[in-house]
Design a protein around this motif. Sequence first.
Motif, PDB file in Angstrom:
ATOM      1  N   ASN A 110       4.832  -6.897   5.164  1.00 42.58           N
ATOM      2  CA  ASN A 110       3.666  -6.489   4.520  1.00 42.58           C
ATOM      3  C   ASN A 110       3.122  -7.473   3.915  1.00 42.58           C
ATOM      4  N   GLN A 150       5.444  -5.190   1.018  1.00 42.50           N
ATOM      5  CA  GLN A 150       6.611  -4.843   0.619  1.00 42.50           C
ATOM      6  C   GLN A 150       7.656  -5.292   1.959  1.00 42.50           C
ATOM      7  N   ASN A 160       8.651   6.586   7.802  1.00 46.34           N
ATOM      8  CA  ASN A 160       9.248   5.099   7.150  1.00 46.34           C
ATOM      9  C   ASN A 160       8.684   3.739   7.680  1.00 46.34           C
ATOM     10  N   GLU A 219       5.843   2.946   7.661  1.00 47.66           N
ATOM     11  CA  GLU A 219       4.718   2.580   6.919  1.00 47.66           C
ATOM     12  C   GLU A 219       5.219   2.020   5.581  1.00 47.66           C
ATOM     13  N   ILE A 220       4.719   1.141   6.174  1.00 45.35           N
ATOM     14  CA  ILE A 220       4.966  -0.404   4.660  1.00 45.35           C
ATOM     15  C   ILE A 220       4.261  -0.064   3.490  1.00 45.35           C
ATOM     16  N   PRO A 221       4.575   0.272   2.004  1.00 45.73           N
ATOM     17  CA  PRO A 221       4.105   0.199   1.545  1.00 45.73           C
ATOM     18  C   PRO A 221       3.433  -1.412   1.200  1.00 45.73           C
ATOM     19  N   THR A 222       2.272  -1.670  -0.302  1.00 42.23           N
ATOM     20  CA  THR A 222       2.142  -2.955   0.203  1.00 42.23           C
ATOM     21  C   THR A 222       3.006  -4.031  -0.706  1.00 42.23           C
ATOM     22  N   TYR A 237      -2.576  -5.585   0.893  1.00 49.71           N
ATOM     23  CA  TYR A 237      -2.866  -4.843  -0.220  1.00 49.71           C
ATOM     24  C   TYR A 237      -2.799  -3.627   0.163  1.00 49.71           C
ATOM     25  N   GLY A 238      -2.590  -3.360   0.811  1.00 53.31           N
ATOM     26  CA  GLY A 238      -2.758  -1.944   1.325  1.00 53.31           C
ATOM     27  C   GLY A 238      -1.503  -1.441   2.119  1.00 53.31           C
ATOM     28  N   PRO A 239      -1.198   0.060   2.404  1.00 55.02           N
ATOM     29  CA  PRO A 239      -0.150   0.140   3.127  1.00 55.02           C
ATOM     30  C   PRO A 239       0.051   0.123   4.505  1.00 55.02           C
ATOM     31  N   LEU A 240       0.907  -0.282   5.176  1.00 55.30           N
ATOM     32  CA  LEU A 240       0.716  -0.740   6.303  1.00 55.30           C
ATOM     33  C   LEU A 240       0.975   0.440   7.791  1.00 55.30           C
ATOM     34  N   GLU A 241       1.048   0.865   8.468  1.00 51.94           N
ATOM     35  CA  GLU A 241       1.476   1.297   9.491  1.00 51.94           C
ATOM     36  C   GLU A 241       1.665   0.445  10.598  1.00 51.94           C
TER      37      GLU A 241
END
Length: 308
Positions: A55, A93, A86, A88-91, A58-62
Amino acid sequence: MKKKLLTLLLIMVACATVASAQGRRGLRINEVMVQNNGSVVDDYGNHVAWVELFNSTYGPLEISSVYITNDKNNPKKYPVPLGDVNTEIPTRQHIVFWADGQPTRGTFHMNFTLEPGKDNWIGVYDADGKTLIDEVVIPASLQADQTYARAIDGEDAENAADTWEVRDGSEGKYVTPSSNNIIKDTNNKVEMFSTQDENGFALTVMAMGIVFSALLLLCVCFYIISKIGARVSKHNKAKAQGAKLKELPKESHPEHDSGEEIAAIVMALHEHLDTHDRENTILTINKVKRAYSPWSSKIYGLRELPRR
């Protein structure tokens, strides 16, 4: 009215969809291992090929609505399942998918495998199955336990050779599933600061300057807020007298209530609304009287003590 609400709802849904699609543009294929003989194992303890996604936003990505494929003619080959938290990838990551051809083993087990000794193409498509988000061709020369990875996580360069590199686990060429491709053990900024400011004097001055600047800013904000409150109070007093503050001469403007007056009014309202005959700081325990019931009376117990 209903039509307006429906239109507004449709606009909000469209905006959310567009924002989600724009966010998925930041999804990157980050590292790939085709032949896994002795590297990382999956959640079943098997050595299988894997694909790492990153990802870069600079924000979570579903990503539960994207497709991963190794066939250009079948862009919807493996749809990432819905309903898994799971996905949803964090910023900034990573997340790893296993190319073992066994999708029944879980969300992160794909329905295709990679072939060693051949060029393997991997693509990631958006939810429409048409928009290509990212792609990479893994060279056939890749050996066992080697990966084809980006030199810097999620970063593209004008020259593809500067973007991707082969990693064999040696010094500076680490294999890093679910981790940053560049492992930093030092902070250049900290080292530079410690060299130029050995005694920490500049750091102290900087920190104190930030603290006092913040306090000064707070003082200015509170002063402005108090002035605005005084202005509103004068306006309300003039309105209560049936006049407009702008029409009154400056010397006839009503005075703003002092702190003592406001405190007295607040205490009077408190005493009026929250009347009580006991102090708040004293715990009062009142005896609760219950209605008599023969079912709970001891005189109707099944056992009786023998009389002596």
